[in-house]
Design an enzyme around this catalytic site. Structure first.
Site, PDB file in Angstrom:
ATOM      1  N   ASN A   7       2.184   4.704   7.162  1.00 29.49           N
ATOM      2  CA  ASN A   7       1.701   3.481   6.515  1.00 29.49           C
ATOM      3  C   ASN A   7       2.394   2.220   7.025  1.00 29.49           C
ATOM      4  O   ASN A   7       1.778   1.156   7.059  1.00 29.49           O
ATOM      5  CB  ASN A   7       1.886   3.611   4.999  1.00 29.49           C
ATOM      6  CG  ASN A   7       1.724   2.271   4.297  1.00 29.49           C
ATOM      7  OD1 ASN A   7       0.604   1.807   4.070  1.00 29.49           O
ATOM      8  ND2 ASN A   7       2.850   1.616   3.992  1.00 29.49           N
ATOM      9  N   TYR A  17      -2.647  -6.431  16.762  1.00 29.34           N
ATOM     10  CA  TYR A  17      -2.981  -5.696  15.533  1.00 29.34           C
ATOM     11  C   TYR A  17      -4.248  -4.873  15.745  1.00 29.34           C
ATOM     12  O   TYR A  17      -4.272  -3.659  15.496  1.00 29.34           O
ATOM     13  CB  TYR A  17      -3.152  -6.682  14.367  1.00 29.34           C
ATOM     14  CG  TYR A  17      -3.295  -5.994  13.028  1.00 29.34           C
ATOM     15  CD1 TYR A  17      -2.203  -5.357  12.440  1.00 29.34           C
ATOM     16  CD2 TYR A  17      -4.513  -5.967  12.352  1.00 29.34           C
ATOM     17  CE1 TYR A  17      -2.326  -4.711  11.218  1.00 29.34           C
ATOM     18  CE2 TYR A  17      -4.637  -5.332  11.126  1.00 29.34           C
ATOM     19  CZ  TYR A  17      -3.543  -4.703  10.558  1.00 29.34           C
ATOM     20  OH  TYR A  17      -3.667  -4.071   9.351  1.00 29.34           O
ATOM     21  N   VAL A  23      -6.196  -6.301   1.401  1.00 27.99           N
ATOM     22  CA  VAL A  23      -5.502  -5.817   0.203  1.00 27.99           C
ATOM     23  C   VAL A  23      -4.384  -6.794  -0.129  1.00 27.99           C
ATOM     24  O   VAL A  23      -3.606  -7.170   0.768  1.00 27.99           O
ATOM     25  CB  VAL A  23      -4.878  -4.422   0.474  1.00 27.99           C
ATOM     26  CG1 VAL A  23      -4.130  -3.919  -0.757  1.00 27.99           C
ATOM     27  CG2 VAL A  23      -5.939  -3.423   0.906  1.00 27.99           C
ATOM     28  N   ARG A  39      12.740  -0.655   5.971  1.00 25.96           N
ATOM     29  CA  ARG A  39      14.040  -1.266   6.323  1.00 25.96           C
ATOM     30  C   ARG A  39      14.742  -1.866   5.109  1.00 25.96           C
ATOM     31  O   ARG A  39      15.961  -1.960   5.085  1.00 25.96           O
ATOM     32  CB  ARG A  39      13.827  -2.362   7.373  1.00 25.96           C
ATOM     33  CG  ARG A  39      13.373  -1.861   8.730  1.00 25.96           C
ATOM     34  CD  ARG A  39      12.877  -2.993   9.581  1.00 25.96           C
ATOM     35  NE  ARG A  39      11.779  -3.691   8.912  1.00 25.96           N
ATOM     36  CZ  ARG A  39      11.166  -4.766   9.367  1.00 25.96           C
ATOM     37  NH1 ARG A  39      11.559  -5.310  10.521  1.00 25.96           N
ATOM     38  NH2 ARG A  39      10.186  -5.331   8.697  1.00 25.96           N
ATOM     39  N   ASP A  68      14.291   1.714  10.749  1.00 26.29           N
ATOM     40  CA  ASP A  68      13.526   0.696  11.478  1.00 26.29           C
ATOM     41  C   ASP A  68      12.666   1.402  12.521  1.00 26.29           C
ATOM     42  O   ASP A  68      13.154   1.833  13.568  1.00 26.29           O
ATOM     43  CB  ASP A  68      14.476  -0.310  12.144  1.00 26.29           C
ATOM     44  CG  ASP A  68      13.718  -1.388  12.908  1.00 26.29           C
ATOM     45  OD1 ASP A  68      12.473  -1.270  13.036  1.00 26.29           O
ATOM     46  OD2 ASP A  68      14.353  -2.340  13.372  1.00 26.29           O
ATOM     47  N   LYS A  80      -4.457  -0.856  15.896  1.00 31.41           N
ATOM     48  CA  LYS A  80      -5.201  -0.171  14.826  1.00 31.41           C
ATOM     49  C   LYS A  80      -6.436   0.555  15.365  1.00 31.41           C
ATOM     50  O   LYS A  80      -6.855   1.566  14.798  1.00 31.41           O
ATOM     51  CB  LYS A  80      -5.583  -1.168  13.729  1.00 31.41           C
ATOM     52  CG  LYS A  80      -4.380  -1.731  12.950  1.00 31.41           C
ATOM     53  CD  LYS A  80      -3.705  -0.660  12.114  1.00 31.41           C
ATOM     54  CE  LYS A  80      -2.570  -1.208  11.265  1.00 31.41           C
ATOM     55  NZ  LYS A  80      -1.933  -0.163  10.442  1.00 31.41           N
ATOM     56  N   ILE A 130       0.830  -1.210   0.000  1.00 33.48           N
ATOM     57  CA  ILE A 130       0.000   0.000   0.000  1.00 33.48           C
ATOM     58  C   ILE A 130       0.867   1.265   0.000  1.00 33.48           C
ATOM     59  O   ILE A 130       0.585   2.231  -0.712  1.00 33.48           O
ATOM     60  CB  ILE A 130      -0.959  -0.024   1.214  1.00 33.48           C
ATOM     61  CG1 ILE A 130      -1.968  -1.185   1.079  1.00 33.48           C
ATOM     62  CG2 ILE A 130      -1.694   1.309   1.364  1.00 33.48           C
ATOM     63  CD1 ILE A 130      -2.808  -1.454   2.323  1.00 33.48           C
TER      64      ILE A 130
HETATM   65  P1  NAP Z   1       3.419  -4.931   3.401  1.00 28.45           P
HETATM   66  O1  NAP Z   1       3.364  -5.112   1.947  1.00 28.45           O
HETATM   67  O2  NAP Z   1       3.920  -6.022   4.255  1.00 28.45           O
HETATM   68  O3  NAP Z   1       4.213  -3.585   3.696  1.00 28.45           O
HETATM   69  C1  NAP Z   1       4.514  -3.171   4.986  1.00 28.45           C
HETATM   70  C2  NAP Z   1       5.512  -2.034   4.900  1.00 28.45           C
HETATM   71  O4  NAP Z   1       5.841  -1.612   6.233  1.00 28.45           O
HETATM   72  C3  NAP Z   1       6.794  -2.478   4.232  1.00 28.45           C
HETATM   73  O5  NAP Z   1       7.294  -1.468   3.402  1.00 28.45           O
HETATM   74  C4  NAP Z   1       7.716  -2.716   5.407  1.00 28.45           C
HETATM   75  O6  NAP Z   1       9.064  -2.508   5.005  1.00 28.45           O
HETATM   76  C5  NAP Z   1       7.254  -1.634   6.386  1.00 28.45           C
HETATM   77  N1  NAP Z   1       7.633  -1.984   7.759  1.00 28.45           N
HETATM   78  C6  NAP Z   1       7.288  -3.077   8.465  1.00 28.45           C
HETATM   79  N2  NAP Z   1       7.926  -3.096   9.654  1.00 28.45           N
HETATM   80  C7  NAP Z   1       8.693  -1.973   9.690  1.00 28.45           C
HETATM   81  C8  NAP Z   1       9.599  -1.434  10.626  1.00 28.45           C
HETATM   82  N3  NAP Z   1       9.886  -2.057  11.791  1.00 28.45           N
HETATM   83  N4  NAP Z   1      10.226  -0.268  10.343  1.00 28.45           N
HETATM   84  C9  NAP Z   1       9.966   0.371   9.167  1.00 28.45           C
HETATM   85  N5  NAP Z   1       9.135  -0.100   8.228  1.00 28.45           N
HETATM   86  C10 NAP Z   1       8.501  -1.269   8.488  1.00 28.45           C
HETATM   87  O7  NAP Z   1       1.971  -4.594   3.979  1.00 28.45           O
HETATM   88  P2  NAP Z   1       0.761  -3.682   3.474  1.00 28.45           P
HETATM   89  O8  NAP Z   1      -0.392  -4.591   3.420  1.00 28.45           O
HETATM   90  O9  NAP Z   1       1.114  -2.852   2.314  1.00 28.45           O
HETATM   91  O10 NAP Z   1       0.563  -2.771   4.787  1.00 28.45           O
HETATM   92  C11 NAP Z   1       0.691  -1.364   4.780  1.00 28.45           C
HETATM   93  C12 NAP Z   1      -0.224  -0.799   5.862  1.00 28.45           C
HETATM   94  O11 NAP Z   1      -1.570  -1.078   5.538  1.00 28.45           O
HETATM   95  C13 NAP Z   1       0.001  -1.383   7.256  1.00 28.45           C
HETATM   96  O12 NAP Z   1      -0.098  -0.376   8.232  1.00 28.45           O
HETATM   97  C14 NAP Z   1      -1.123  -2.365   7.381  1.00 28.45           C
HETATM   98  O13 NAP Z   1      -1.465  -2.624   8.722  1.00 28.45           O
HETATM   99  C15 NAP Z   1      -2.222  -1.648   6.646  1.00 28.45           C
HETATM  100  N6  NAP Z   1      -3.302  -2.510   6.187  1.00 28.45           N
HETATM  101  C16 NAP Z   1      -3.067  -3.497   5.303  1.00 28.45           C
HETATM  102  C17 NAP Z   1      -4.132  -4.306   4.906  1.00 28.45           C
HETATM  103  C18 NAP Z   1      -3.959  -5.445   3.927  1.00 28.45           C
HETATM  104  O14 NAP Z   1      -4.883  -6.250   3.789  1.00 28.45           O
HETATM  105  N7  NAP Z   1      -2.842  -5.557   3.224  1.00 28.45           N
HETATM  106  C19 NAP Z   1      -5.413  -4.091   5.413  1.00 28.45           C
HETATM  107  C20 NAP Z   1      -5.600  -3.064   6.316  1.00 28.45           C
HETATM  108  C21 NAP Z   1      -4.540  -2.263   6.695  1.00 28.45           C
HETATM  109  P3  NAP Z   1      10.323  -3.331   5.583  1.00 28.45           P
HETATM  110  O15 NAP Z   1       9.865  -4.721   5.914  1.00 28.45           O
HETATM  111  O16 NAP Z   1      11.301  -3.243   4.489  1.00 28.45           O
HETATM  112  O17 NAP Z   1      10.732  -2.545   6.797  1.00 28.45           O
END
Ligand code: NAP
Length: 261
Positions: free
Chosen positions: A92, A160, A193, A40, A65, A164, A20
């Site tokens: 995000n 979580y 997503v 990271r 991080d 949230k 996202i």
């Molecule tokens: P994703 O593809 O796993 O991406 C998560 C991002 O957060 C990555 O860029 C990751 O980068 C970064 N991240 C994780 N831990 C971190 C840390 N300790 N320090 C800095 N960066 C960190 O997941 P996504 O689904 O796109 O999620 C993005 C946001 O949307 C999140 O807040 C999630 O809770 C929310 N969300 C997602 C969904 C869904 O269904 N996908 C639904 C509702 C809400 P690195 O690992 O490289 O650090």
């Protein structure tokens, strides 16, 4: 749509290497924002920087991080030094329940701490770091990617859901404190997503429910299937723009009709 107000602004998008955050960063850059990307994983950040620059945009990667308490303030200081004051903050980066799903009686304390640190404490510290400048300039946008699990529980995902839900209260409070000062603060609550995080959750739930993946995928939302990151980005761009100048303290579900309230 009047999307003025984004051109030339510095936007900091956390978790921008994939999923996202990546889609939001690319969309903001497409509207002329100068985008600071953080996460990271260097290789993922570099790929997104490359895509934005190839399309004629401006972008810089910052490895950080966010689970470490000094990082958010240091990250903002580094971004401001290199790119100028942050006008748009997109909180995000997140840790999903899928990394360690367990019922509460068996919940992992370290995973609780990590989830709260990244999903709730980092947005608090990042907002604190960017707000003084935004208030001084009488302009700012803080967007936080919350979740549909800000609206309801998350089975085997206590940390979580708690983080949230918490981030909604935090952002509504910042919105109240800044409403008269040209700063808006809003949340987006995505449904499921397609992303690394959600793929793992899908596998966990399909196995738990004894469904095959195709059926499980189809049943994710009333509209049908999961969203993709590009379904979330337009709402973020809108909320960052001048068109949304009278919107603050809100949380919008973008969820395929999963929650209708
Ligand atoms: P994703 O593809 O796993 O991406 C998560 C991002 O957060 C990555 O860029 C990751 O980068 C970064 N991240 C994780 N831990 C971190 C840390 N300790 N320090 C800095 N960066 C960190 O997941 P996504 O689904 O796109 O999620 C993005 C946001 O949307 C999140 O807040 C999630 O809770 C929310 N969300 C997602 C969904 C869904 O269904 N996908 C639904 C509702 C809400 P690195 O690992 O490289 O650090």
């Amino acid at each position: 749509m009047n999307l003025t107000g984004i051109q030339g602004r510095v936007a900091l998008v956390t978790g921008a290497g994939r999923g996202i955050g990546r889609a939001i960063a690319i969309a903001l850059a497409g509207e002329g924002a100068r985008v600071a990307l953080s996460a990271r994983t260097r290789s993922e950040l570099d790929e997104v920087v490359g895509l934005i620059r190839q399309a004629g945009g401006e972008s810089v990667a910052f490895e950080a991080d966010l689970s470490q308490r000094p990082t958010p303030a240091a990250l903002v200081a580094e971004v401001q030094l290199e790119m100028g004051p942050v006008d748009i903050l997109v909180n995000n980066a997140g840790v999903g329940s899928s990394s360690n799903p367990k019922p509460l009686v068996a919940f992992d304390d370290d995973f609780w701490d990590l989830s709260l640190a990244v999903n709730l404490t980092a947005p608090y510290l990042l907002s604190r770091a960017v707000l003084p400048g935004m208030l001084e300039r009488r302009h700012g946008r803080i967007l936080t990617i919350a979740s549909i699990n800000s609206r309801r529980g998350s089975l085997h995902g206590a940390a979580y859901a708690a983080s949230k839900h918490g981030v909604l209260g935090l952002m509504r409070t910042i919105a109240m404190e800044t409403a008269a000062d040209g700063v808006t603060v809003n949340c987006i609550c995505p449904g499921p997503v397609v992303s690394l995080m959600n793929d793992k959750r899908m596998e966990y739930d399909a196995k738990r429910l004894g469904r095959d993946m195709a059926e499980h995928e189809r049943l994710q939302t009333p509209i049908g299937g999961r969203l993709v990151p590009e379904d979330i980005a337009p709402m973020a761009v809108y909320l960052a723009s001048d068109a949304a100048r009278m919107i603050t303290g809100q949380a919008y579900n973008v969820c395929g009709g999963l929650v209708m309230s």
